[in-house]
Scaffold this motif. Structure first.
Motif, mmCIF file in Angstrom:
data_model
loop_
_atom_site.group_PDB
_atom_site.id
_atom_site.type_symbol
_atom_site.label_atom_id
_atom_site.label_comp_id
_atom_site.label_asym_id
_atom_site.label_seq_id
_atom_site.Cartn_x
_atom_site.Cartn_y
_atom_site.Cartn_z
ATOM 1 N N PHE A 44 14.572 -35.330 -63.926
ATOM 2 C CA PHE A 44 14.907 -34.511 -62.757
ATOM 3 C C PHE A 44 13.648 -34.215 -61.939
ATOM 4 C CE2 PHE A 44 18.592 -32.462 -65.348
ATOM 5 C CZ PHE A 44 19.355 -33.598 -65.143
ATOM 6 N N PHE A 45 12.567 -33.864 -62.632
ATOM 7 C CA PHE A 45 11.322 -33.598 -61.922
ATOM 8 C C PHE A 45 10.785 -34.856 -61.251
ATOM 9 C CE2 PHE A 45 10.747 -29.625 -64.490
ATOM 10 C CZ PHE A 45 10.558 -28.762 -63.416
ATOM 11 N N GLY A 46 11.061 -36.018 -61.837
ATOM 12 C CA GLY A 46 10.640 -37.256 -61.207
ATOM 13 C C GLY A 46 11.310 -37.460 -59.856
ATOM 14 N N VAL A 47 12.602 -37.147 -59.786
ATOM 15 C CA VAL A 47 13.312 -37.233 -58.502
ATOM 16 C C VAL A 47 12.728 -36.224 -57.521
ATOM 17 C CG1 VAL A 47 15.547 -36.935 -57.364
ATOM 18 C CG2 VAL A 47 15.424 -38.076 -59.593
ATOM 19 N N LYS A 48 12.490 -35.016 -58.003
ATOM 20 C CA LYS A 48 11.912 -33.969 -57.153
ATOM 21 C C LYS A 48 10.576 -34.425 -56.568
ATOM 22 C CE LYS A 48 10.716 -29.700 -55.786
ATOM 23 N NZ LYS A 48 11.178 -29.163 -54.488
ATOM 24 N N ARG A 49 9.701 -34.990 -57.418
ATOM 25 C CA ARG A 49 8.386 -35.431 -56.949
ATOM 26 C C ARG A 49 8.491 -36.568 -55.944
ATOM 27 N NH1 ARG A 49 7.046 -34.355 -62.451
ATOM 28 N NH2 ARG A 49 7.517 -36.517 -63.017
ATOM 29 N N ALA A 50 9.491 -37.422 -56.104
ATOM 30 C CA ALA A 50 9.652 -38.547 -55.175
ATOM 31 C C ALA A 50 9.957 -38.061 -53.768
ATOM 32 C CB ALA A 50 10.755 -39.473 -55.677
ATOM 33 N N PHE A 51 10.746 -37.019 -53.650
ATOM 34 C CA PHE A 51 11.109 -36.476 -52.341
ATOM 35 C C PHE A 51 10.086 -35.448 -51.844
ATOM 36 C CE2 PHE A 51 15.215 -38.227 -53.396
ATOM 37 C CZ PHE A 51 15.851 -38.451 -52.179
ATOM 38 N N ASP A 52 9.503 -34.675 -52.763
ATOM 39 C CA ASP A 52 8.691 -33.518 -52.388
ATOM 40 C C ASP A 52 7.432 -33.471 -53.243
ATOM 41 O OD1 ASP A 52 7.797 -31.025 -51.495
ATOM 42 O OD2 ASP A 52 9.184 -29.900 -52.769
#
Length: 500
Positions: A454-462
């Motif tokens: 989940f944090f990986g997706v977050k980092r990709a966008f933000d």
């Protein structure tokens, strides 16, 4: 026993000089009156519908168009200021709760209906358009927007996208994710991207489904294309009474097992019925332990057949009384109690805590019985009113915040309900989101690998983690503190975490 929810700590100390600097920078890119910094102006933004937890923001920004949204993001990125996106503030999980040294970016002034295309059965709207206003704009064409949260008179489509909202008709017509075709998104690095398409499919990864329900953590919605559906020729609803709540819950499973997908299939227990009846006078059976509202829509022939089939199933399931709406006014009256359950709670309790969890339908009776046992355990009442057809529970835990320890008990009660939902193969949220309310319960449902993904997706966008930070996804450290993980020899085992 769970630990009480605590408000989020500020990422950095709030200072008046910092506030002046950020307000000055935002004032240079926004029109007059679009930057609020005085406490009396920012106070109305201190919480969303989860009013037990409040934090005035440093500043509120009120952009009026997409270019101004990008300008706000540019200022905040350059000055390293956290941003909390906000729609109408009707959310129930604290997702729009401000950060003390952050900016609330409200999309309320982006409230234009760009166009309604009756032939394509779509509407293009800005994020500040109210849910109900879309249907009102589509009504002259015989169309409407199907997802209908109880707050639809006030909630906005941008917030619906953020939370993946549903409503009483989501069983047949789906949640927001099933009714949004395309979104325009302003990213933290200053770009506009379009996710999804007005065509039957879009190239590449299905990032639209990732974005819907992301609770403002990935980007700012600036425009939404929604699917419209034809308004049914006829709508009728059955109100069925049951002598015990287990029989009512089992009847829900039997309706679906019979191959019937009602337009709406809602359940209210006796506490809920007695709570709302004096408020709206819907004609509910106050002696019934449970009431089911089952709606059929379509052509007159389809509705007549479905009503007859549902009535037969409900009778076989043990219904003690069945009433069928004879007029549109009566149908709306039957639904009025369900739609007004939350405000009606204020008539019998100083405060209430609205939970949101989803379970397999076959476990409805088990979970409702478990909630009844928790009422005794915590010494608090709970009114159950929910989307029974898709197993989306909305227990209303009634408490008095002025009584010492009642809020903490209500939070622990709610956390236990969510743990039970996970234990029977469900999930901790259906349409209200995680926000700050359920962030500890995320530790119950997900292990370290999933949380890191989940944090990986977050980092990709933000990458700078400025968009709604510290919401929705708990850190592994937080989970360890919550007591759901054990650190042994530097390793984080999670065999004790439920896996579904």
């Amino acid at each position: 026993m769970t630990t009480p929810l605590t408000p989020l700590a500020s990422a950095a100390p709030f200072t008046e000089s910092r506030q002046r600097d950020v307000a000055r920078a935002l004032g240079a890119v926004l029109p007059p009156g679009c930057v609020l910094s005085r406490l009396e102006d920012t106070r109305p933004y201190e919480c969303d519908g989860l009013s037990a937890f409040r934090q005035p923001p440093m500043i509120v920004a009120l952009p009026q168009d997409e270019a101004q949204v990008l300008a706000v993001l540019d200022v905040c990125r350059r000055m390293n200021v956290p941003i909390v996106p906000r729609g109408a503030g009707t959310g129930l999980s604290g997702g729009a709760m401000p950060i003390a040294d952050g900016v609330v970016l409200s999309t309320a002034r982006l409230n234009r209906i760009v166009r309604v295309d009756a032939e394509a059965r779509t509407a293009v709207v800005q994020p500040g358009v109210r849910n109900l206003a879309i249907s009102e704009a589509a009504a002259p064409f015989g169309l409407y927007y199907a997802p209908d949260p109880s707050s639809q008179i006030a909630c906005t489509i941008g917030g619906n996208v953020a939370e993946n909202s549903g409503g009483v008709h989501c069983l047949k017509y789906g949640l927001t994710v099933h009714n949004v075709l395309r979104v325009r998104v302003a990213t933290i690095d200053g770009h506009i991207v379009e996710l999804g398409s007005e065509a039957p499919d879009a190239p590449g990864l299905d990032l639209l489904a990732v974005f819907i329900g992301s609770e403002g953590m990935l980007g700012i919605v600036t425009e939404v294309t929604v699917r419209l559906v034809p308004k049914p020729a006829v709508q009728r609803v059955i109100m069925a009474s049951f002598a015990d709540i287990v029989a009512g819950a089992n009847a829900v499973a039997r309706v679906i097992a019979a191959g019937i997908i009602p337009a709406g299939l809602e359940m209210m227990d006796q506490t809920s019925s007695r709570m709302v009846e004096p408020f709206v006078r819907a004609g509910y059976d106050l002696d019934a332990a449970a009431i089911l509202l089952c709606e059929a829509d379509g052509t007159p022939e389809e509705v007549e057949d479905e009503i007859a089939r549902m009535a037969a199933v409900l009778q076989e399931a043990g219904a003690t009384a069945i009433a069928v709406s004879a007029t549109e006014a009566e149908r709306l009256r039957f639904w009025s109690g369900r739609k007004n359950a939350f405000p009606a709670a204020g008539r019998i309790s100083p405060d209430y805590y609205c939970m949101d969890g989803t379970i397999p339908r076959r476990h409805l009776a088990q979970v409702l019985s478990g909630i009844a046992q928790m009422e005794v355990k915590y010494g608090l009442r709970c009114a159950n009113v929910f989307h029974a057809g898709d197993g989306n529970l909305h227990p209303l835990i009634l408490f008095d915040a002025n009584v010492p320890d009642e809020l903490a008990r209500a939070e622990a009660f709610g956390a236990d309900i969510l743990a039970l939902c996970v234990a029977v193969g469900g999930t901790i949220t259906g349409e209200h989101g995680v926000g700050i309310e359920k962030i500890d319960s995320m530790c119950v449902q997900f292990g370290p690998g999933e949380l890191n993904a989940f944090f990986g997706v977050k980092r990709a966008f933000d990458p700078p983690s400025l968009l709604n930070p510290n919401k929705a996804i708990p850190t592994l450290q937080r989970c360890a503190e919550f007591g759901r993980m054990r650190v042994t020899g530097g390793v984080l085992p999670h065999a004790d975490l439920p896996r579904f």
